[in-house]
Design a protein around this motif. Structure first.
Motif, PDB file in Angstrom:
ATOM      1  N   UNK A 141     -13.081 -11.601   1.119  1.00  0.00           N
ATOM      2  CA  UNK A 141     -14.405 -11.901   0.525  1.00  0.00           C
ATOM      3  C   UNK A 141     -15.014 -10.383   0.628  1.00  0.00           C
ATOM      4  N   UNK A 142     -15.990 -10.388  -0.010  1.00  0.00           N
ATOM      5  CA  UNK A 142     -17.034  -9.101  -0.092  1.00  0.00           C
ATOM      6  C   UNK A 142     -18.478  -9.518   0.298  1.00  0.00           C
ATOM      7  N   UNK A 143     -19.356  -8.938   0.722  1.00  0.00           N
ATOM      8  CA  UNK A 143     -20.411  -9.337   1.251  1.00  0.00           C
ATOM      9  C   UNK A 143     -21.573  -8.472   0.650  1.00  0.00           C
ATOM     10  N   UNK A 144     -22.850  -9.163   0.526  1.00  0.00           N
ATOM     11  CA  UNK A 144     -24.069  -8.617   0.244  1.00  0.00           C
ATOM     12  C   UNK A 144     -25.154  -8.895   1.373  1.00  0.00           C
ATOM     13  N   UNK A 145     -25.523  -7.953   1.973  1.00  0.00           N
ATOM     14  CA  UNK A 145     -26.356  -8.078   3.089  1.00  0.00           C
ATOM     15  C   UNK A 145     -28.022  -7.904   2.680  1.00  0.00           C
ATOM     16  N   UNK A 146     -28.747  -9.000   2.919  1.00  0.00           N
ATOM     17  CA  UNK A 146     -29.947  -9.172   2.901  1.00  0.00           C
ATOM     18  C   UNK A 146     -30.701  -8.934   4.383  1.00  0.00           C
ATOM     19  N   UNK A 166     -14.965   3.431   6.191  1.00  0.00           N
ATOM     20  CA  UNK A 166     -13.567   2.965   6.835  1.00  0.00           C
ATOM     21  C   UNK A 166     -12.468   2.876   5.659  1.00  0.00           C
ATOM     22  N   UNK A 167     -12.879   2.642   4.259  1.00  0.00           N
ATOM     23  CA  UNK A 167     -11.834   2.807   3.546  1.00  0.00           C
ATOM     24  C   UNK A 167     -11.954   1.514   2.650  1.00  0.00           C
ATOM     25  N   UNK A 168     -12.796   0.603   3.004  1.00  0.00           N
ATOM     26  CA  UNK A 168     -12.636  -0.647   2.099  1.00  0.00           C
ATOM     27  C   UNK A 168     -13.003  -0.186   0.645  1.00  0.00           C
ATOM     28  N   UNK A 169     -12.668  -0.971  -0.412  1.00  0.00           N
ATOM     29  CA  UNK A 169     -13.196  -0.670  -1.732  1.00  0.00           C
ATOM     30  C   UNK A 169     -14.661  -0.498  -1.987  1.00  0.00           C
ATOM     31  N   UNK A 170     -15.171   0.312  -2.693  1.00  0.00           N
ATOM     32  CA  UNK A 170     -16.643   0.421  -2.893  1.00  0.00           C
ATOM     33  C   UNK A 170     -17.040  -0.706  -3.362  1.00  0.00           C
ATOM     34  N   UNK A 171     -18.274  -1.046  -2.640  1.00  0.00           N
ATOM     35  CA  UNK A 171     -19.030  -2.412  -3.049  1.00  0.00           C
ATOM     36  C   UNK A 171     -18.404  -3.517  -2.220  1.00  0.00           C
ATOM     37  N   UNK A 172     -17.590  -3.293  -1.382  1.00  0.00           N
ATOM     38  CA  UNK A 172     -16.944  -4.557  -0.347  1.00  0.00           C
ATOM     39  C   UNK A 172     -18.254  -4.955   0.547  1.00  0.00           C
ATOM     40  N   UNK A 173     -18.999  -4.214   1.050  1.00  0.00           N
ATOM     41  CA  UNK A 173     -20.125  -4.726   1.716  1.00  0.00           C
ATOM     42  C   UNK A 173     -21.286  -3.756   1.238  1.00  0.00           C
ATOM     43  N   UNK A 174     -22.178  -4.298   0.898  1.00  0.00           N
ATOM     44  CA  UNK A 174     -23.311  -3.572   0.479  1.00  0.00           C
ATOM     45  C   UNK A 174     -24.712  -4.117   0.892  1.00  0.00           C
ATOM     46  N   UNK A 175     -25.646  -3.257   1.093  1.00  0.00           N
ATOM     47  CA  UNK A 175     -26.994  -3.597   1.629  1.00  0.00           C
ATOM     48  C   UNK A 175     -27.928  -3.744   0.288  1.00  0.00           C
ATOM     49  N   UNK A 176     -28.747  -4.887   0.058  1.00  0.00           N
ATOM     50  CA  UNK A 176     -29.915  -4.849  -0.579  1.00  0.00           C
ATOM     51  C   UNK A 176     -31.259  -4.969   0.157  1.00  0.00           C
ATOM     52  N   UNK A 177     -31.773  -3.862  -0.116  1.00  0.00           N
ATOM     53  CA  UNK A 177     -33.298  -3.665   0.411  1.00  0.00           C
ATOM     54  C   UNK A 177     -34.145  -4.695  -0.471  1.00  0.00           C
ATOM     55  N   UNK A 178     -34.533  -5.950  -0.117  1.00  0.00           N
ATOM     56  CA  UNK A 178     -35.144  -6.624  -1.124  1.00  0.00           C
ATOM     57  C   UNK A 178     -36.006  -7.724   0.047  1.00  0.00           C
ATOM     58  N   UNK A 179     -36.960  -8.347  -0.449  1.00  0.00           N
ATOM     59  CA  UNK A 179     -37.866  -9.029   0.538  1.00  0.00           C
ATOM     60  C   UNK A 179     -37.194 -10.436   0.417  1.00  0.00           C
ATOM     61  N   UNK A 180     -37.641 -11.455   1.280  1.00  0.00           N
ATOM     62  CA  UNK A 180     -37.307 -12.657   1.326  1.00  0.00           C
ATOM     63  C   UNK A 180     -37.599 -13.459  -0.079  1.00  0.00           C
TER      64      UNK A 180
END
Length: 458
Positions: free
Chosen positions: A153-158, A177-191
Motif C-alpha cells: 500500500x501507499x500512505x497519505x499522512x494527515x 530510504x528508496x521507496x518510490x516517490x509518493x509512497x508515503x506523503x504528508x498533507x499539511x491540512x486541517x481537520x
C-alpha cells in the motif's frame, strides 16, 4: 488550528507552515496513487530492503529526531529517543515478517470445495489515509506505515497540526530510504479537509488514532464511502491491584504507567482500582511517589514530567480536576495549574470519586490518577468496566484464580498481568467499545489493509 510548532515548555511559536492548497493536495493524492501501482508490483525482498534502510536512517538521526519531538510536544528527551528507536524496531519487524504474514493460504483439502486447488491470498488495497495524533508523533505513524508499505500500500499522512516538523520528517523518510516517490506523503491540512481527501476515489481506506469524536467523524465518512477504517481512540484504562500483588513493584509501575509521555497516552493507566485490604498502603506510597516526581524542562535529563502538549489540553484536564473537586473528591496531591510559562500540570492523585463526577467516565489526558477502593474482585471488575472505553488494562496479582477471573471479565483489547500496558510489534494492539475497532501491529495489523482474495481452480 494553525499548523505550527509551538514550544509547550515556553508557549512560544517556533515556526508556522502554510497549509497545502487544493492543487498540492491533488498532486500528492495522484502521486500516491501512481506510487501504489508501482509498489504493489515490487517484491517483499525489495520492500524489506527499503524498510531496513528507513530504519537505518532513523537510528542514525535519532538525536536530532528526538530533539524535534521534545520541541514539538514536550516529552522528556530520553522518552523521545526511546520512541524514535522503537520505530526502527517496528520497521525491521515488518521487513522480516511481512512476507510470512501475507503468504498464500492453501486449503488443505481442495476436493472439499470441488477444486483441484483453492486458497486465499493477501493483496494491498491502495492509498490509505492516516489521520494521526501528536502524543507519539513518530510511533503512532510508523506502526501503521511500516506494515502498510510492506504490504504494497501507499500512505497519505494527515498529522496533528501542532507537530508539522515531525510530519514533514516522516513524509521524506521513506523516499530517502528508496521507496518510490509518493509512497508515503504528508498533507499539511486541517481537520476540515479530511473529508474531501477521504471522499476521493483513489483513497481506499483510512486509519485514525485520536479522540472518540474524531473517530466518529472519520468512521461516518468512511462508512458513507464504504471504505475500510481502523480506529484507535481514547482509553481510560484500569490498573487493578489485588491483595497478593507485589505492592512496591505495583506502585512503582503505577507511577510510570500514569506519567509516561507526561500522562498523555491512550494506553496509560488512568484509573487505579485497589482492593480494600491494601488500599491504604497503596494510596500512601503512590501519592508520595507521584508528589516526588521532578517537573520541568523536558530537555533537562533530571526531568521526569514535562509540559502538556497544548494549552487547550491542559485547560481540559484542569476542568476535569476542578469538577471532581467541586463535587467532593479528595485531591491527595497536585490538582492546581501552576503559574509561569509553558503548559505544565503537576502529577495529581484524586480519591473519593462518585458517579456524578466527569472524571469517573471521561478520559484524563495528562498526569492525573484516580483511585477507587474495591471490596471484592467482582466490584473491581465492575468499576473497571463501567466506562465506555475498552482499550487496555493492567492487573497485579499472584493468585491464579484472580488472574483467570480478570482475564475473562475485563472489557478491553488487552490485559497485562504484573506489568504496564506496552505496545509491541509482535502483539496485536487495539480496543473495543468507544476505544475503536480493528487492530494494529503483529500479523493482524498488516492484514487490516489487504484484500483477502479467494482463489479456486476446478
Amino acid at each position: 488550528m494553525a499548523i505550527a510548532t509551538i514550544n509547550p515548555t515556553t508557549g512560544v511559536t517556533e515556526q508556522t507552515f502554510e497549509p497545502h492548497d487544493a492543487a498540492e493536495i491533488e498532486r500528492r493524492i495522484a502521486l500516491a496513487d501512481a506510487a501504489y501501482r508501482a509498489l504493489r508490483l515490487t517484491s517483499f525482498t525489495q520492500r524489506a530492503e527499503w524498510m531496513r534502510a528507513a530504519a537505518d536512517l532513523i537510528e542514525q538521526e535519532v538525536d536530532d529526531v528526538a530533539r524535534l519531538l521534545t520541541l514539538e510536544m514536550g516529552k522528556p528527551l530520553a522518552q523521545a529517543k526511546g520512541e524514535t528507536l522503537k520505530c526502527a524496531k517496528n520497521m525491521r519487524f515488518y521487513a522480516d515478517n511481512a512476507e510470512g504474514f501475507l503468504a498464500y493460504e492453501a486449503l488443505e483439502n481442495p476436493a472439499a470445495v470441488n477444486a483441484s486447488r483453492a486458497g486465499a491470498r493477501y493483496e494491498p488495497l491502495g492509498v490509505v489515509l492516516a489521520v494521526m495524533p501528536w502524543n507519539y508523533p513518530l510511533w503512532q505513524v510508523v506502526r501503521f506505515a511500516a506494515p502498510a508499505l510492506m504490504a504494497g500500500n501507499t500512505g497519505l499522512l494527515k498529522h496533528a497540526s501542532n507537530v508539522p516538523q515531525s510530519a514533514l520528517y516522516l513524509g521524506s523518510l521513506f523516499e530517502r530510504a528508496g521507496f518510490p516517490d509518493g509512497s508515503f506523503a504528508t498533507l499539511l491540512i486541517g481537520s476540515a479537509e479530511v473529508e474531501a481527501v477521504l471522499d476521493d476515489w483513489r483513497v481506499k481506506a483510512v486509519t485514525l488514532t485520536g479522540s472518540e469524536p474524531a473517530g466518529r467523524s472519520v468512521a461516518s465518512i468512511a462508512g458513507r464511502n464504504i471504505k475500510k477504517a481502523v480506529l484507535e481512540l481514547g482509553g481510560s484504562d484500569p490498573f487493578i491491584v489485588m491483595p497478593s500483588a507485589d505492592l512496591e513493584k505495583a506502585v512503582a509501575t503505577a507511577v510510570t504507567a500514569r506519567t509516561q509521555n507526561n500522562g498523555q497516552s491512550c494506553i496509560a493507566a488512568k484509573r487505579f482500582i485497589v482492593h480494600t485490604e491494601i488500599y491504604d498502603a497503596f494510596t500512601r506510597l503512590f501519592t508520595e511517589q507521584m508528589a516526588a516526581l521532578v517537573i520541568g524542562d523536558p530537555f533537562d535529563a533530571a526531568t521526569q514530567v514535562g509540559p502538556l502538549a497544548t494549552k487547550s489540553g491542559r485547560d481540559d484536564l484542569a476542568e476535569l480536576v476542578d469538577d471532581a473537586r467541586m463535587n467532593g473528591a479528595s485531591i491527595l496531591t497536585g490538582g492546581t495549574t501552576p503559574d509561569g510559562a509553558g503548559w505544565f500540570y503537576p502529577p495529581t492523585v484524586i480519591a473519593d470519586l462518585h458517579d456524578g463526577m466527569r472524571l469517573v467516565l471521561e478520559e484524563a489526558f495528562g498526569p492525573v490518577a484516580t483511585l477507587y477502593r474495591a471490596d471484592t474482585r467482582e466490584e473491581a471488575a465492575r468499576i473497571a468496566n463501567q466506562t465506555t472505553f475498552g482499550l487496555s488494562s493492567a492487573l497485579w496479582t499472584t493468585d491464579a484464580d484472580d488472574e483467570q477471573f480478570f482475564v475473562d471479565e475485563l472489557d478491553a483489547g488487552a490485559v497485562f498481568i504484573n506489568g504496564m500496558t506496552v505496545s509491541y510489534p509482535e502483539l496485536p494492539f487495539g480496543g473495543i467499545k468507544d476505544s475503536g475497532y480493528g487492530r494494529e501491529l503483529a500479523a493482524a495489523g498488516i492484514r487490516e489493509f489487504c484484500n483477502l482474495k479467494t482463489v479456486w481452480k476446478a
